[in-house]
Scaffold this active site. Sequence first.
Site, PDB file in Angstrom:
ATOM      1  N   ILE A  97      15.839 -28.984  37.351  1.00  0.00           N
ATOM      2  CA  ILE A  97      17.238 -28.642  37.590  1.00  0.00           C
ATOM      3  C   ILE A  97      18.041 -28.710  36.297  1.00  0.00           C
ATOM      4  CG2 ILE A  97      17.124 -29.482  39.974  1.00  0.00           C
ATOM      5  CD1 ILE A  97      18.952 -31.830  39.053  1.00  0.00           C
ATOM      6  N   ASP A  98      17.507 -29.388  35.281  1.00  0.00           N
ATOM      7  CA  ASP A  98      18.242 -29.567  34.028  1.00  0.00           C
ATOM      8  C   ASP A  98      18.263 -28.310  33.167  1.00  0.00           C
ATOM      9  OD1 ASP A  98      18.479 -32.226  34.812  1.00  0.00           O
ATOM     10  OD2 ASP A  98      16.691 -32.840  33.714  1.00  0.00           O
TER      11      ASP A  98
ATOM     12  N   ARG B  72      45.201 -39.008  39.876  1.00  0.00           N
ATOM     13  CA  ARG B  72      44.136 -39.782  39.250  1.00  0.00           C
ATOM     14  C   ARG B  72      43.362 -38.966  38.221  1.00  0.00           C
ATOM     15  NH1 ARG B  72      41.904 -42.471  44.837  1.00  0.00           N
ATOM     16  NH2 ARG B  72      43.276 -44.296  44.840  1.00  0.00           N
TER      17      ARG B  72
ATOM     18  N   ARG C 132      19.914 -35.249  31.794  1.00  0.00           N
ATOM     19  CA  ARG C 132      19.286 -36.027  30.719  1.00  0.00           C
ATOM     20  C   ARG C 132      20.005 -35.750  29.403  1.00  0.00           C
ATOM     21  NH1 ARG C 132      12.821 -35.472  31.265  1.00  0.00           N
ATOM     22  NH2 ARG C 132      13.339 -33.275  30.942  1.00  0.00           N
TER      23      ARG C 132
ATOM     24  N   GLU D  62      24.869 -37.188  32.129  1.00  0.00           N
ATOM     25  CA  GLU D  62      24.394 -38.581  32.112  1.00  0.00           C
ATOM     26  C   GLU D  62      23.957 -39.042  30.721  1.00  0.00           C
ATOM     27  OE1 GLU D  62      21.142 -38.648  34.867  1.00  0.00           O
ATOM     28  OE2 GLU D  62      20.101 -36.990  33.891  1.00  0.00           O
TER      29      GLU D  62
END
Length: 370
Positions: A138-139, A174, A183, A234
């Site tokens: 998926i990356d 917010r 990754r 991430e």
Amino acid sequence: MEKKKIGILTGGGDAPGLNAVIYSIVRACSQDYDIIGYRFGYRGLYNNDFMPLDFTTTSGILHRGGTILYSSNKDNLFNYTLEENGQKVKKDVSDVAIANMKKENVDVLVVLGGDGTLTSARDFARKGVNVIGVPKTIDNDLACTDSTFGFDTAVNIVVENLGRLHTTAESHHRVMVVEVMGRSAGWIALHAGIAGSADIILIPEIPYSLDKVIEKIKDREAEQKHFTIIVVTEGAAEKGGQAVVGRIVEDSPDAVRFGGIAAKLAHDIEQCVPNEVRHCTLGHIQRGGNTSAFDRLLSVRYGVKAAEMIAKKQFGNMACLRNGEMDFESLEVVLGSSATGSTAMGLSKRVDPNHELVRVAKSVGISLGD
């Protein structure tokens, strides 16, 4: 004469589209081959644990996410964990897998996976196994292919969730920090961030400045836009800093698991702005559910291309997408190989800081934190 067999396995993290590839290989090859699927990736190959793949066992799976063969991202048969005399040891058990394939008359092994899974596929090819690789992540970070299946579905899921977060962010004034997978590659964040109207996109390839992030939030406040949506990969990191490691998985070939950058960033931002700051990690939600129409079509194309490669005996190669057309490339090239052995990981396709989509994001007012 008994038909020869194709063995299929799905390794590494699951991705939408795996079932569609299996479905299409079965329908393209079943006239000439019997087909089996090894359960739990390379572990099934080691244990000779497989199921028949035919029109019945693959009926109705084209749209389904996940994999009917199950998967594992911990089983490298060239460095496999065994228990001997109460102690865990690492051994090369690849010959056991090869013996199992010979026992079942498996002539071709089709491996659906990312860089770690395909590294082992390359190593089996070096030992004389007829291997065909199909790129899965998926990356979207595998080299030598324009796109991997599963990526589009993941982007769609992130975009849908950004839409939901927009309404609550605006209602409460917010700052919302959304951590997505990828990754060390920022493709999901970049595509989904633009399509999902993010205000700030932070990716590993462009280390961010906290000052620039704060500046963008304050600029929006000055424009009477009292909320901000931040999408962060991430593996992203602040300039001069390191990516946040969520955990170490000792028995995995790729032991480092990124995670926690959204929480860190939210804490850092909240010290500098009057808004409440919340963080959200989408995590494995990005992998789940039904496969997008684009990924279904792409997966079927990959499966049919793998079938064509089998027919032409184009072993030791990976099916790939180039300029809209199906093609193939040597696993040695895909993985940036030398004689480094099975621990070498694949080349990673990263976002060029000068990529067109980076320019597009900046042109429409999205900050990349640089």
